[in-house]
Design a protein around this motif. Structure first.
Motif, PDB file in Angstrom:
ATOM      1  N   MET A  42     -20.618  55.319  29.211  1.00  0.00           N
ATOM      2  CA  MET A  42     -19.263  54.931  29.602  1.00  0.00           C
ATOM      3  C   MET A  42     -18.226  55.433  28.603  1.00  0.00           C
ATOM      4  O   MET A  42     -17.079  55.656  28.962  1.00  0.00           O
ATOM      5  CB  MET A  42     -19.153  53.404  29.726  1.00  0.00           C
ATOM      6  CG  MET A  42     -19.836  52.857  30.960  1.00  0.00           C
ATOM      7  SD  MET A  42     -19.796  51.049  31.061  1.00  0.00           S
ATOM      8  CE  MET A  42     -18.051  50.710  31.096  1.00  0.00           C
ATOM      9  N   GLY A  43     -18.639  55.577  27.353  1.00  0.00           N
ATOM     10  CA  GLY A  43     -17.707  56.016  26.324  1.00  0.00           C
ATOM     11  C   GLY A  43     -16.994  54.851  25.670  1.00  0.00           C
ATOM     12  O   GLY A  43     -17.161  53.695  26.073  1.00  0.00           O
ATOM     13  N   PRO A  44     -16.193  55.126  24.661  1.00  0.00           N
ATOM     14  CA  PRO A  44     -15.475  54.058  23.949  1.00  0.00           C
ATOM     15  C   PRO A  44     -14.587  53.260  24.896  1.00  0.00           C
ATOM     16  O   PRO A  44     -13.946  53.815  25.787  1.00  0.00           O
ATOM     17  CB  PRO A  44     -14.633  54.811  22.916  1.00  0.00           C
ATOM     18  CG  PRO A  44     -15.308  56.130  22.756  1.00  0.00           C
ATOM     19  CD  PRO A  44     -15.925  56.447  24.091  1.00  0.00           C
ATOM     20  N   ILE A  45     -14.548  51.980  24.684  1.00  0.00           N
ATOM     21  CA  ILE A  45     -13.782  51.075  25.538  1.00  0.00           C
ATOM     22  C   ILE A  45     -12.510  50.647  24.802  1.00  0.00           C
ATOM     23  O   ILE A  45     -12.552  50.221  23.653  1.00  0.00           O
ATOM     24  CB  ILE A  45     -14.615  49.816  25.886  1.00  0.00           C
ATOM     25  CG1 ILE A  45     -15.953  50.203  26.516  1.00  0.00           C
ATOM     26  CG2 ILE A  45     -13.832  48.864  26.767  1.00  0.00           C
ATOM     27  CD1 ILE A  45     -15.860  50.959  27.813  1.00  0.00           C
ATOM     28  N   ASN A  46     -11.396  50.763  25.495  1.00  0.00           N
ATOM     29  CA  ASN A  46     -10.117  50.319  24.955  1.00  0.00           C
ATOM     30  C   ASN A  46      -9.618  49.194  25.854  1.00  0.00           C
ATOM     31  O   ASN A  46      -9.366  49.404  27.040  1.00  0.00           O
ATOM     32  CB  ASN A  46      -9.132  51.497  24.943  1.00  0.00           C
ATOM     33  CG  ASN A  46      -7.796  51.111  24.369  1.00  0.00           C
ATOM     34  OD1 ASN A  46      -7.624  50.006  23.858  1.00  0.00           O
ATOM     35  ND2 ASN A  46      -6.845  52.017  24.450  1.00  0.00           N
ATOM     36  N   ILE A  47      -9.503  48.003  25.310  1.00  0.00           N
ATOM     37  CA  ILE A  47      -9.078  46.871  26.133  1.00  0.00           C
ATOM     38  C   ILE A  47      -7.743  46.324  25.619  1.00  0.00           C
ATOM     39  O   ILE A  47      -7.607  45.162  25.291  1.00  0.00           O
ATOM     40  CB  ILE A  47     -10.149  45.769  26.191  1.00  0.00           C
ATOM     41  CG1 ILE A  47     -10.600  45.343  24.790  1.00  0.00           C
ATOM     42  CG2 ILE A  47     -11.348  46.197  27.010  1.00  0.00           C
ATOM     43  CD1 ILE A  47     -11.455  44.103  24.775  1.00  0.00           C
ATOM     44  N   SER A  49      -5.000  46.223  27.416  1.00  0.00           N
ATOM     45  CA  SER A  49      -4.188  45.677  28.505  1.00  0.00           C
ATOM     46  C   SER A  49      -5.111  45.042  29.540  1.00  0.00           C
ATOM     47  O   SER A  49      -6.314  45.277  29.555  1.00  0.00           O
ATOM     48  CB  SER A  49      -3.357  46.786  29.163  1.00  0.00           C
ATOM     49  OG  SER A  49      -4.198  47.679  29.860  1.00  0.00           O
ATOM     50  N   ILE A  50      -4.522  44.270  30.430  1.00  0.00           N
ATOM     51  CA  ILE A  50      -5.280  43.641  31.507  1.00  0.00           C
ATOM     52  C   ILE A  50      -5.889  44.720  32.404  1.00  0.00           C
ATOM     53  O   ILE A  50      -7.030  44.606  32.832  1.00  0.00           O
ATOM     54  CB  ILE A  50      -4.373  42.686  32.332  1.00  0.00           C
ATOM     55  CG1 ILE A  50      -3.868  41.532  31.464  1.00  0.00           C
ATOM     56  CG2 ILE A  50      -5.110  42.166  33.560  1.00  0.00           C
ATOM     57  CD1 ILE A  50      -4.955  40.612  30.958  1.00  0.00           C
ATOM     58  N   SER A  51      -5.154  45.772  32.641  1.00  0.00           N
ATOM     59  CA  SER A  51      -5.639  46.867  33.479  1.00  0.00           C
ATOM     60  C   SER A  51      -6.880  47.519  32.871  1.00  0.00           C
ATOM     61  O   SER A  51      -7.865  47.778  33.565  1.00  0.00           O
ATOM     62  CB  SER A  51      -4.531  47.906  33.657  1.00  0.00           C
ATOM     63  OG  SER A  51      -5.029  49.054  34.279  1.00  0.00           O
ATOM     64  N   SER A  52      -6.836  47.791  31.571  1.00  0.00           N
ATOM     65  CA  SER A  52      -7.988  48.435  30.935  1.00  0.00           C
ATOM     66  C   SER A  52      -9.184  47.478  30.882  1.00  0.00           C
ATOM     67  O   SER A  52     -10.331  47.910  30.965  1.00  0.00           O
ATOM     68  CB  SER A  52      -7.632  48.945  29.537  1.00  0.00           C
ATOM     69  OG  SER A  52      -7.237  47.892  28.691  1.00  0.00           O
ATOM     70  N   LEU A  53      -8.923  46.183  30.778  1.00  0.00           N
ATOM     71  CA  LEU A  53      -9.997  45.202  30.813  1.00  0.00           C
ATOM     72  C   LEU A  53     -10.669  45.214  32.186  1.00  0.00           C
ATOM     73  O   LEU A  53     -11.894  45.161  32.296  1.00  0.00           O
ATOM     74  CB  LEU A  53      -9.450  43.813  30.483  1.00  0.00           C
ATOM     75  CG  LEU A  53     -10.460  42.698  30.296  1.00  0.00           C
ATOM     76  CD1 LEU A  53     -11.417  43.001  29.156  1.00  0.00           C
ATOM     77  CD2 LEU A  53      -9.733  41.380  30.044  1.00  0.00           C
ATOM     78  N   PHE A  56     -12.843  48.182  32.448  1.00  0.00           N
ATOM     79  CA  PHE A  56     -14.060  47.935  31.675  1.00  0.00           C
ATOM     80  C   PHE A  56     -15.095  47.204  32.533  1.00  0.00           C
ATOM     81  O   PHE A  56     -16.247  47.628  32.638  1.00  0.00           O
ATOM     82  CB  PHE A  56     -13.715  47.127  30.420  1.00  0.00           C
ATOM     83  CG  PHE A  56     -14.901  46.540  29.709  1.00  0.00           C
ATOM     84  CD1 PHE A  56     -15.848  47.357  29.110  1.00  0.00           C
ATOM     85  CD2 PHE A  56     -15.057  45.171  29.638  1.00  0.00           C
ATOM     86  CE1 PHE A  56     -16.943  46.804  28.451  1.00  0.00           C
ATOM     87  CE2 PHE A  56     -16.135  44.617  28.976  1.00  0.00           C
ATOM     88  CZ  PHE A  56     -17.087  45.432  28.387  1.00  0.00           C
ATOM     89  N   PHE A  57     -14.685  46.095  33.176  1.00  0.00           N
ATOM     90  CA  PHE A  57     -15.627  45.335  33.993  1.00  0.00           C
ATOM     91  C   PHE A  57     -16.073  46.123  35.222  1.00  0.00           C
ATOM     92  O   PHE A  57     -17.226  46.037  35.635  1.00  0.00           O
ATOM     93  CB  PHE A  57     -15.036  43.981  34.392  1.00  0.00           C
ATOM     94  CG  PHE A  57     -15.032  43.003  33.251  1.00  0.00           C
ATOM     95  CD1 PHE A  57     -16.222  42.541  32.706  1.00  0.00           C
ATOM     96  CD2 PHE A  57     -13.832  42.570  32.695  1.00  0.00           C
ATOM     97  CE1 PHE A  57     -16.216  41.655  31.642  1.00  0.00           C
ATOM     98  CE2 PHE A  57     -13.830  41.680  31.628  1.00  0.00           C
ATOM     99  CZ  PHE A  57     -15.024  41.219  31.103  1.00  0.00           C
ATOM    100  N   LEU A  58     -15.186  46.918  35.783  1.00  0.00           N
ATOM    101  CA  LEU A  58     -15.564  47.769  36.905  1.00  0.00           C
ATOM    102  C   LEU A  58     -16.591  48.809  36.455  1.00  0.00           C
ATOM    103  O   LEU A  58     -17.565  49.090  37.168  1.00  0.00           O
ATOM    104  CB  LEU A  58     -14.325  48.458  37.485  1.00  0.00           C
ATOM    105  CG  LEU A  58     -14.521  49.240  38.771  1.00  0.00           C
ATOM    106  CD1 LEU A  58     -15.067  48.347  39.874  1.00  0.00           C
ATOM    107  CD2 LEU A  58     -13.213  49.877  39.203  1.00  0.00           C
TER     108      LEU A  58
END
Length: 136
Positions: A42-47, A49-53, A56-58
């Motif tokens: 998936m690669g590095p996760i940037n959370i 904002s709510i959208s990026s969160l 992440f879950f998707l």
């Protein structure tokens, strides 16, 4: 010694209890490895904002590797519940330290991570500690 430590409620002896503990640990380590592989894909996760969160879950839901890793964690937890219903927590829980040892070995030889000598010394100390506790 094995008969002395036989659980009065279940009749399970020490060897079988330890094998169940090790099974739970082995499955947990397998789950952790799959989680790492899936997250690497998936690669590095940037959370930030709510959208990026949400993304992440998707991403987690779209990753069979992460989902299988989570499933293995769930199986490991179920086995652990059986374990702690059979043996004293003060006996079983120190074995969890073996997950650190196994993860270090996997990190070194599967993920090719750099593992310094201090970490190897630490895992040796953990292993010795688990052996001492299992004898007591």
């Amino acid at each position: 010694m094995d008969n002395i430590l036989k659980n009065k409620k279940t009749g399970m002896n020490l060897t079988k209890s330890i094998l169940l503990i090790l099974l739970s640990i082995g499955i947990a380590v397998g789950g952790q490895v799959l989680l790492k592989i899936g997250m690497n894909r998936m690669g590095p996760i940037n959370i930030d904002s709510i959208s990026s969160l949400g993304h992440f879950f998707l991403g987690i839901l779209k990753s069979p590797t992460v989902l299988v890793g989570l499933f293995l964690y769930m199986i490991s937890a179920a086995i652990w519940l059986i374990v702690i219903s059979i043996v004293d927590l003060s006996f079983a829980y120190p074995f969890i330290g073996l997950t650190y040892v196994l993860i270090l070995v996997v990190s070194k030889f599967v993920f090719k991570e750099d593992v310094n000598p201090i970490r190897w010394i630490g895992t040796a100390i953990i292993t010795i500690g688990v052996i001492v506790i299992s004898r007591g």
